[in-house]
Design an enzyme around this catalytic site. Structure first.
Site, PDB file in Angstrom:
ATOM      1  N   ASP A 103       0.835  -1.217   0.000  1.00 46.39           N
ATOM      2  CA  ASP A 103       0.000   0.000   0.000  1.00 46.39           C
ATOM      3  C   ASP A 103       0.866   1.263   0.000  1.00 46.39           C
ATOM      4  OD1 ASP A 103      -3.052  -1.069   0.967  1.00 46.39           O
ATOM      5  OD2 ASP A 103      -1.345  -2.360   1.427  1.00 46.39           O
ATOM      6  N   ASP A 137      -1.410  -2.816  -4.010  1.00 50.24           N
ATOM      7  CA  ASP A 137      -1.718  -1.388  -3.991  1.00 50.24           C
ATOM      8  C   ASP A 137      -0.453  -0.579  -4.257  1.00 50.24           C
ATOM      9  OD1 ASP A 137      -4.358  -1.959  -3.629  1.00 50.24           O
ATOM     10  OD2 ASP A 137      -4.536  -1.054  -1.649  1.00 50.24           O
ATOM     11  N   HIS A 190      -3.246  -9.698  -0.789  1.00 54.80           N
ATOM     12  CA  HIS A 190      -3.492  -8.300  -0.429  1.00 54.80           C
ATOM     13  C   HIS A 190      -4.414  -8.165   0.778  1.00 54.80           C
ATOM     14  CE1 HIS A 190      -3.525  -4.018  -0.799  1.00 54.80           C
ATOM     15  NE2 HIS A 190      -4.837  -3.990  -0.878  1.00 54.80           N
ATOM     16  N   HIS A 206     -11.588  -2.544   7.206  1.00 54.66           N
ATOM     17  CA  HIS A 206     -11.548  -3.776   6.395  1.00 54.66           C
ATOM     18  C   HIS A 206     -11.695  -5.041   7.243  1.00 54.66           C
ATOM     19  CE1 HIS A 206     -10.502  -1.223   3.092  1.00 54.66           C
ATOM     20  NE2 HIS A 206      -9.316  -0.935   3.557  1.00 54.66           N
ATOM     21  N   VAL A 252      -4.969  -3.091   4.929  1.00 56.62           N
ATOM     22  CA  VAL A 252      -5.219  -2.298   6.137  1.00 56.62           C
ATOM     23  C   VAL A 252      -4.000  -1.411   6.374  1.00 56.62           C
ATOM     24  CG1 VAL A 252      -5.730  -2.356   8.596  1.00 56.62           C
ATOM     25  CG2 VAL A 252      -6.625  -4.151   7.087  1.00 56.62           C
TER      26      VAL A 252
END
Length: 476
Positions: A166, A193, A316, A326, A354
């Site tokens: 992320d 991400d 993921h 989430h 997260v």
């Protein structure tokens, strides 16, 4: 201090820490609150996105593993103006390029954005544990880089992986990347991400994919990044006429999926040093009889723990997550695959999604069938440790709210940006660190020694290994 003395001290440290890893008692929710830069993307005119000098100079250079066993790489780059040469030169001495490889070229449009020319070049037949130099482009626009191949597949091959998820392209992202580059990581496991370009509209989507490619080049051109797809790569944008999922991602970032007999670049596996790494797609069909389900079922039977004792899974969306954000989004994949992960004694499962950090104890919830059985996760020595590292720094900010009370399976959790490293020492032990961005030098916030699930769980194997080590010691 001799190498063998250092190893003995490492084993002593292991015995001190291992009980808390496996069984735990009270988990920790860190009370640390760090100041963070604004969660906004770095302006495009910032030097971190600088376009290389020279006409049509190659940019967005990145590497991933190109085969099943680590003797090949796929090197990718973009030429912005015209296709240009699709060949790269490489060799084992700086400035001496005795070999060359030919790649493929493609480009595409997304809304009204037109990409540059995207090159992917497979370089195979490499030697293990060797530094290679490579050159792409010609004349004044040529650029030079290098990479190091891994040691040969061996149960005691030591190797260090980094783990980031992320990321995005904010100042916090830059802090994460710079800290990782100081960590000694040799290959990065990226758990989805990437660019967060989907938070933009129209032509800016493609433009932000380009800027992210230039952003990560400082690391990704010199060592493999192993890709996992996340929800921000889906980019389903019907208002812009873009309804084909993963289009930007799949065109730019390739994987060696065919080498592991996968039918999709979104799920695949590789072997590297002493690790067998399985990459799954949280956003592709995975229920019974789907292609991903069939592939994983077959791939798990191919894992040879005598050669690659460390079995690691990347995805993921986390299967276990005690953050409010989430919460339970990974439940359907947990129901589909958790029993396999326990059966095959997976060591570690890394996820993102997260935007916080969390590590579990070894727990499972495989005995509950809705109407009967244990309703809550229970301790299971055969289960993986689940680690969430969705804290790379993107513009959505941190997920600061954890569920209270802290569930029994949660060992450590903190809402901060950071990165992880996993140092595989040998077939039995690995040293894991999670580091906050602003700790400066490598000061681990969460540090654990892991025992390998395969070698530690079988007394006969451990006795055999001890006898082998005693025989070796008599010759030292």
């Amino acid at each position: 201090m001799s190498k063998h003395t250092s190893f003995l001290r490492f084993l002593v440290l292991s015995s001190v820490l291992l009980s808390s890893v496996s069984y735990g008692s009270a988990g920790i929710t860190s009370s640390f609150v760090r100041s963070e830069w604004p969660s906004i993307d770095i302006p495009l005119d910032n030097e971190v996105f600088a376009i290389p000098k020279g006409y049509n100079a190659p940019e967005q250079v990145h590497i991933t593993q190109g085969d099943y066993d680590g003797k090949a790489v796929i090197i990718s780059w973009v030429t912005p103006k015209e296709s240009g040469p699709n060949k790269l030169q490489y060799g084992t001495s700086e400035k001496q390029y005795n070999f060359s490889a030919e790649g493929t070229t493609t480009n595409y449009t997304f809304y009204n954005y037109k990409s540059g020319y995207i090159h992917h070049c497979l370089v195979d037949g490499l030697e293990y544990d060797t530094k290679y130099y490579y050159k792409i482009g010609t004349g004044d626009s040529a650029r030079e880089f290098w990479f190091q191949t891994p040691p040969k597949i061996d149960p005691d091959a030591s190797y260090t992986f980094g783990i980031i998820g992320d990321m995005g392209q904010t100042y916090n992202s830059l802090s994460t990347l710079e800290h990782y580059m100081q960590s000694g990581g040799q290959t990065l496991l990226f758990v989805g991400d990437l660019s967060y370009a989907d938070r933009y509209e129209n032509n800016d989507v493609g433009i932000r994919w380009d800027s992210w490619g230039r952003f990560i080049e400082r690391s990704a051109a010199y060592q493999p990044w192993i890709w996992t797809v996340g929800n921000h790569e889906i980019e389903y944008m019907p208002k812009m006429g873009e309804v084909r999922p993963f289009r930007n991602y799949l065109t730019r970032y390739v994987t060696p999926f065919a080498a592991s007999k996968s039918t999709s670049p979104l799920w695949y596996s590789i072997r590297r040093a002493s690790a067998h790494i399985i990459v799954l797609s949280s956003y592709s069909p995975f229920v019974t009889y789907t292609l991903q389900w069939r592939w994983l079922k077959e791939e798990l039977t191919k894992v040879d723990r005598e050669k690659t004792p460390w079995l690691i899974v990347l995805m993921h969306s986390p299967l276990y997550n005690s953050n409010v954000k989430h919460f339970m989004e990974g439940e359907s994949m947990r129901a589909a695959f958790e029993s396999w992960f326990v059966q095959y004694k997976v060591d570690l499962i890394f996820a993102g999604h997260v935007h916080a950090y969390e590590r579990s104890y070894r727990f499972s919830n495989i005995h509950y069938n809705v109407s009967s059985g244990d309703r809550y996760p229970i301790f299971d020595k055969s289960a993986p440790v689940y680690i969430t590292v969705g804290d790379g720094g993107n513009q959505e900010g941190l997920a600061v709210s954890f569920r209270d009370p802290q569930p029994d399976y949660a060992a450590f959790r903190e809402a901060s940006y950071g990165h992880s490293t996993l140092e595989l020492k040998n077939r039995t032990h690995a040293l894991y660190h999670w580091n906050r961005n602003d700790d400066g030098k490598k000061v681990p916030t969460d540090s654990v020694v892991f025992l390998n699930q395969y070698w530690a769980s079988n007394l006969q194997r451990r006795r055999k290994l001890k006898k082998t080590n005693r025989r070796i010691a008599t010759y030292l």
